[in-house]
Design an enzyme around this catalytic site. Structure first.
Site, mmCIF file in Angstrom:
data_model
loop_
_atom_site.group_PDB
_atom_site.id
_atom_site.type_symbol
_atom_site.label_atom_id
_atom_site.label_comp_id
_atom_site.label_asym_id
_atom_site.label_seq_id
_atom_site.Cartn_x
_atom_site.Cartn_y
_atom_site.Cartn_z
ATOM 1 N N ARG A 140 0.855 -1.180 0.000
ATOM 2 C CA ARG A 140 0.000 0.000 0.000
ATOM 3 C C ARG A 140 0.894 1.235 0.000
ATOM 4 N NH1 ARG A 140 -2.323 -3.627 3.762
ATOM 5 N NH2 ARG A 140 -4.475 -4.246 3.247
ATOM 6 N N LYS A 165 -2.205 -2.470 7.715
ATOM 7 C CA LYS A 165 -3.623 -2.278 7.984
ATOM 8 C C LYS A 165 -4.079 -3.285 9.032
ATOM 9 C CE LYS A 165 -7.902 -1.369 5.470
ATOM 10 N NZ LYS A 165 -8.539 -1.318 4.136
ATOM 11 N N HIS A 270 -2.729 2.928 -5.773
ATOM 12 C CA HIS A 270 -3.335 1.639 -5.418
ATOM 13 C C HIS A 270 -3.488 0.742 -6.644
ATOM 14 C CE1 HIS A 270 -4.605 -0.143 -1.707
ATOM 15 N NE2 HIS A 270 -5.685 -0.672 -2.254
ATOM 16 N N ARG A 273 -0.654 -1.684 -6.750
ATOM 17 C CA ARG A 273 -0.874 -2.832 -5.855
ATOM 18 C C ARG A 273 -1.884 -3.807 -6.464
ATOM 19 N NH1 ARG A 273 -1.416 -4.705 -0.323
ATOM 20 N NH2 ARG A 273 -3.595 -4.974 0.282
ATOM 21 N N HIS A 296 -4.555 -9.186 3.218
ATOM 22 C CA HIS A 296 -6.008 -9.134 3.316
ATOM 23 C C HIS A 296 -6.478 -10.006 4.473
ATOM 24 C CE1 HIS A 296 -6.647 -7.943 -1.185
ATOM 25 N NE2 HIS A 296 -6.399 -6.904 -0.416
ATOM 26 N N TYR A 305 -10.141 -9.779 -7.544
ATOM 27 C CA TYR A 305 -9.236 -9.770 -8.687
ATOM 28 C C TYR A 305 -9.575 -10.859 -9.696
ATOM 29 C CZ TYR A 305 -6.649 -6.645 -5.666
ATOM 30 O OH TYR A 305 -6.303 -5.606 -4.847
#
Length: 321
Positions: A140, A165, A270, A273, A296, A305
């Site tokens: 990120r 995150k 982003h 990424r 994630h 994706y």
């Protein structure tokens, strides 16, 4: 009787609680914003005298009057749940039904490898290296800005993302092409550190009061930023420190490079990424591995994706060709 004077004391408690629980500075700033907004919305009443009905009305206001995005409404709710559960110690319980902000289904902007290479060709120096890591490591933007010397392992060719995150650590790939530039960045960090040691000993900012536990960490090479700000600043205590580069500077550079590359659709940091994830899936990488590399929490987030890739997903072809 509720007064304006009650809020600052409350906000001090909010900040103190978040720091004990090791929330990131960005989350602290965001939660404080929503808590203040909630208090103002309710005529500067103290939250201890309010509860579910007031929270429900506030969330309704955000969705109907302000027309905020679903993620924004959820962010406000999370801030208020934190306030009541951890600061006031009077959990909200069931807030009840309220209008939910609409959540449009949007696929991420993904670039082809050739498009990414065109973008990188319009960047140079630290900006080129940062964009390379966002694409080559799946970082990120803020994770890239926060990289320190100690986070790079040349021998194992991995990057360690610390307090990403959700305040979680993870490791991801270190692209071989970035190694010479990273070595150069570390040499620059050492040179700049030596200069600061000779002129006032300005330390870098450290996480979670680490400077009290290890007083010399801020002036050790391992803790230096790979991408420092151009000049020192003051921290919350008034101490002169060196922070990392501001994310907006990187966003501007990458946006400019994407325009110069003549992309058919607008992208952002982003997007680099996103492109990392899709390229791995095209190569046949297991989706669980991609999930871990991206950091994630749920594989459902990574699965978006597969919708972007369509028939090209992991080389799968339709039975009809």
């Amino acid at each position: 009787m509720d007064t304006h004077r009650s809020s600052p004391k409350l906000m001090d408690r909010v900040r103190a609680t978040m720091r004990v629980k090791r929330y990131s500075p960005r989350t602290e700033k965001t939660y404080c914003y929503w808590i203040r907004y909630f208090i103002r919305f309710n005529g500067v009443r103290h939250p201890a005298g309010m509860g579910g009905p007031e929270v429900r009305a506030f969330l309704e206001h955000l969705a109907v009057e302000r027309q905020v995005a679903a993620a924004t409404q959820n962010q406000a709710l999370n801030a208020l749940v934190f306030l009541y559960r951890h600061v006031l110690e009077q959990p909200l319980g069931d807030v009840g039904e309220f209008s939910r902000a609409k959540r449009p289904r949007q696929l991420p902007v993904v670039l082809s490898h050739e498009e990414v290479m065109r973008v990188l060709s319009h960047l140079s120096g630290p900006m080129h290296l940062m964009a390379t890591l966002m694409y080559g490591s799946g970082l990120r933007l803020i994770e890239t800005c926060r990289l320190r010397v100690r986070d790079i392992d040349f021998e194992r060719q991995i990057v360690t993302v610390r307090a990403g995150k959700g305040d979680k650590d993870r490791t991801t790939l270190l692209p071989a092409i970035s190694i010479p530039a990273l070595r150069q960045s570390i040499n620059v960090a050492k040179y700049q550190l030596d200069g600061r040691l000779q002129h006032g000993c300005v330390p870098v900012t450290l996480p979670h009061a680490l400077d009290r536990k290890y007083p010399n960490a801020g002036v050790s090479l391992a803790w230096q930023w790979l991408f420092p700000a151009s000049r020192p600043c003051f921290d919350d205590t008034g101490k002169v420190v060196l922070h990392h580069i501001h994310p907006t500077a990187v966003q501007r550079a990458v946006k400019h490079a994407m325009r110069a590359a003549g992309l058919s659709r607008p992208g952002s940091c982003h997007s680099l990424r996103h492109s990392f994830a899709t390229q791995l899936l095209i190569q046949g990488t297991d989706i669980r591995t991609v999930q871990e590399l991206l950091g994630h929490k749920s594989v459902e987030t990574t699965q978006i994706y597969t919708h972007v890739l369509g028939k090209g997903f992991a080389g799968v072809r339709s039975p009809l060709g």
